[in-house]
Motif scaffolding. Structure first.
Motif, PDB file in Angstrom:
ATOM      1  N   LEU A 107     -25.392 -54.122 -37.355  1.00 11.59           N
ATOM      2  CA  LEU A 107     -26.160 -55.131 -36.630  1.00 11.59           C
ATOM      3  C   LEU A 107     -26.559 -56.295 -37.535  1.00 11.59           C
ATOM      4  CD1 LEU A 107     -28.547 -53.000 -34.366  1.00 11.59           C
ATOM      5  CD2 LEU A 107     -26.475 -54.209 -33.686  1.00 11.59           C
ATOM      6  N   PHE A 108     -26.859 -55.985 -38.805  1.00  4.92           N
ATOM      7  CA  PHE A 108     -27.233 -57.030 -39.752  1.00  4.92           C
ATOM      8  C   PHE A 108     -26.014 -57.724 -40.363  1.00  4.92           C
ATOM      9  CE2 PHE A 108     -31.214 -54.379 -40.299  1.00  4.92           C
ATOM     10  CZ  PHE A 108     -32.050 -55.299 -39.684  1.00  4.92           C
ATOM     11  N   GLY A 109     -24.796 -57.241 -40.022  1.00  6.58           N
ATOM     12  CA  GLY A 109     -23.580 -57.848 -40.546  1.00  6.58           C
ATOM     13  C   GLY A 109     -23.379 -57.598 -42.029  1.00  6.58           C
ATOM     14  N   LEU A 110     -23.731 -56.388 -42.487  1.00  9.15           N
ATOM     15  CA  LEU A 110     -23.667 -56.071 -43.913  1.00  9.15           C
ATOM     16  C   LEU A 110     -22.634 -54.990 -44.188  1.00  9.15           C
ATOM     17  CD1 LEU A 110     -27.515 -55.852 -44.577  1.00  9.15           C
ATOM     18  CD2 LEU A 110     -26.002 -57.734 -45.242  1.00  9.15           C
ATOM     19  N   ARG A 111     -22.064 -55.058 -45.379  1.00  8.36           N
ATOM     20  CA  ARG A 111     -21.161 -54.011 -45.861  1.00  8.36           C
ATOM     21  C   ARG A 111     -21.496 -53.764 -47.328  1.00  8.36           C
ATOM     22  NH1 ARG A 111     -16.577 -53.029 -42.810  1.00  8.36           N
ATOM     23  NH2 ARG A 111     -15.491 -52.278 -44.651  1.00  8.36           N
ATOM     24  N   SER A 112     -21.840 -52.521 -47.640  1.00  5.70           N
ATOM     25  CA  SER A 112     -22.179 -52.199 -49.026  1.00  5.70           C
ATOM     26  C   SER A 112     -22.188 -50.693 -49.224  1.00  5.70           C
ATOM     27  CB  SER A 112     -23.555 -52.779 -49.387  1.00  5.70           C
ATOM     28  OG  SER A 112     -23.972 -52.299 -50.650  1.00  5.70           O
ATOM     29  N   ASN A 113     -21.296 -50.203 -50.082  1.00  2.32           N
ATOM     30  CA  ASN A 113     -21.279 -48.779 -50.396  1.00  2.32           C
ATOM     31  C   ASN A 113     -22.521 -48.381 -51.186  1.00  2.32           C
ATOM     32  OD1 ASN A 113     -18.803 -48.354 -49.122  1.00  2.32           O
ATOM     33  ND2 ASN A 113     -17.646 -48.864 -50.976  1.00  2.32           N
ATOM     34  N   SER A 114     -22.997 -49.290 -52.036  1.00  2.12           N
ATOM     35  CA  SER A 114     -24.173 -48.972 -52.848  1.00  2.12           C
ATOM     36  C   SER A 114     -25.417 -48.800 -51.973  1.00  2.12           C
ATOM     37  CB  SER A 114     -24.417 -50.059 -53.899  1.00  2.12           C
ATOM     38  OG  SER A 114     -24.694 -51.304 -53.288  1.00  2.12           O
ATOM     39  N   ALA A 115     -25.502 -49.549 -50.870  1.00  5.37           N
ATOM     40  CA  ALA A 115     -26.639 -49.410 -49.964  1.00  5.37           C
ATOM     41  C   ALA A 115     -26.662 -48.022 -49.345  1.00  5.37           C
ATOM     42  CB  ALA A 115     -26.587 -50.481 -48.883  1.00  5.37           C
ATOM     43  N   PHE A 116     -25.492 -47.505 -48.963  1.00  7.10           N
ATOM     44  CA  PHE A 116     -25.422 -46.154 -48.413  1.00  7.10           C
ATOM     45  C   PHE A 116     -25.818 -45.123 -49.465  1.00  7.10           C
ATOM     46  CE2 PHE A 116     -22.755 -48.095 -45.112  1.00  7.10           C
ATOM     47  CZ  PHE A 116     -23.306 -47.506 -43.992  1.00  7.10           C
ATOM     48  N   PHE A 117     -25.411 -45.347 -50.708  1.00  8.71           N
ATOM     49  CA  PHE A 117     -25.795 -44.447 -51.794  1.00  8.71           C
ATOM     50  C   PHE A 117     -27.309 -44.402 -51.926  1.00  8.71           C
ATOM     51  CE2 PHE A 117     -27.332 -44.256 -56.165  1.00  8.71           C
ATOM     52  CZ  PHE A 117     -26.943 -42.966 -56.518  1.00  8.71           C
ATOM     53  N   TRP A 118     -27.945 -45.571 -51.940  1.00 15.27           N
ATOM     54  CA  TRP A 118     -29.397 -45.627 -52.086  1.00 15.27           C
ATOM     55  C   TRP A 118     -30.103 -45.018 -50.884  1.00 15.27           C
ATOM     56  CZ3 TRP A 118     -32.072 -46.160 -56.286  1.00 15.27           C
ATOM     57  CH2 TRP A 118     -31.511 -46.836 -57.378  1.00 15.27           C
ATOM     58  N   ALA A 119     -29.553 -45.240 -49.700  1.00 12.58           N
ATOM     59  CA  ALA A 119     -30.155 -44.656 -48.498  1.00 12.58           C
ATOM     60  C   ALA A 119     -30.118 -43.132 -48.565  1.00 12.58           C
ATOM     61  CB  ALA A 119     -29.427 -45.155 -47.250  1.00 12.58           C
TER      62      ALA A 119
END
Length: 252
Positions: A52-64
């Motif tokens: 929804l925010f138009g974001l792509r990031s593998n590191s964000a999933f890691f942190w989540a």
């Protein structure tokens, strides 16, 4: 097989399945099981929010994922959002090309999910039931009241939601939710907390509608046949749980 059913039938089957699953987890009343169940909800909701925010990031999933694992062991899971804020602030200052928008999915839905876990951690399964009843009645009460009496548009963000429906949902949720909450806290506290939680859930629903309009999509996802995405089901909880925990800490 469920794809062969009508949308209404899909919605009914999925809804019954979700209710049965939540009841099973509530009856077991085990922190590890509840954490695992909420973790699945959390990861799916995080993925949908990224879209929804138009974001792509593998590191964000890691942190989540890292945050949710730490939340299992850490005594105050809601504190972890401030840890994220410090890490993001440091990253923005140090890495000049860091995408500042990556903080958004940690604001929504991560913070709300941490507060939901904290409600269970601090106040137990009966308060979780109180939360579920309050938000469910707010949603269904607003729908049926709006269908019967709705005339005044509540917000341009959600054209189908009416002011009369919102008032009806708030009233019914405050009455029914307070009865459930009175099993846990004094009745006057139950009334105040229920009303605040119900009102917050209305704007949680509205906020998700805003995100979908901005993204140009009807649903946040398709993981729940007949219901849309995970965020479509928990949007009210993500605001409601925060305000429930804050108000309970203030009054108890």
């Amino acid at each position: 097989m469920i794809q062969n059913l009508s949308e209404y039938q899909q919605r009914l089957v999925t809804g019954v399945g979700l209710i049965a699953l939540v009841l099973f987890i509530g009856i077991i009343d085990n922190f590890t099981l509840t954490w695992a169940f909420l973790g699945v909800v959390y990861i799916i909701a995080f993925f949908e929010a990224m879209r929804l925010f138009g974001l792509r990031s593998n590191s964000a999933f890691f942190w989540a994922a890292f945050i949710w694992i730490v939340a299992y062991f850490y005594p105050n899971p809601d504190d972890l959002f401030f840890f994220v804020a410090v890490v993001f602030g440091a990253s923005i200052a140090y890495l000049h090309n860091f995408d500042k928008r990556l903080i958004l999915p940690f604001l929504y839905p991560v913070s709300g999910m941490l507060f939901i876990l904290m409600i269970y951690h601090d106040f137990g399964i009966m308060t979780m039931l109180w939360l579920v009843v309050t938000i469910t009645v707010t949603d269904t009460g607003a729908y049926f009241t709006g269908k019967k009496f709705g005339k005044t548009k509540f917000s341009d963000t959600s054209p189908n939601k009416t002011l009369e429906g919102v008032y009806g949902g708030l009233f019914l949720a405050t009455v029914i939710g307070s009865i459930v909450g009175a099993a846990t806290v004094p009745f006057w506290i139950a009334v105040v907390v229920t009303f605040i939680t119900s009102a917050a859930s209305v704007f949680g629903d509205l906020f998700e509608s805003y995100l979908k309009r901005e993204a140009g999509v009807k649903d946040s996802g398709d993981v729940l046949p007949g219901h849309g995405g995970m965020l479509d089901r928990i949007d009210g909880y993500l605001f409601g749980a925060i305000m429930m925990l804050i108000s309970m800490r203030a009054l108890i």
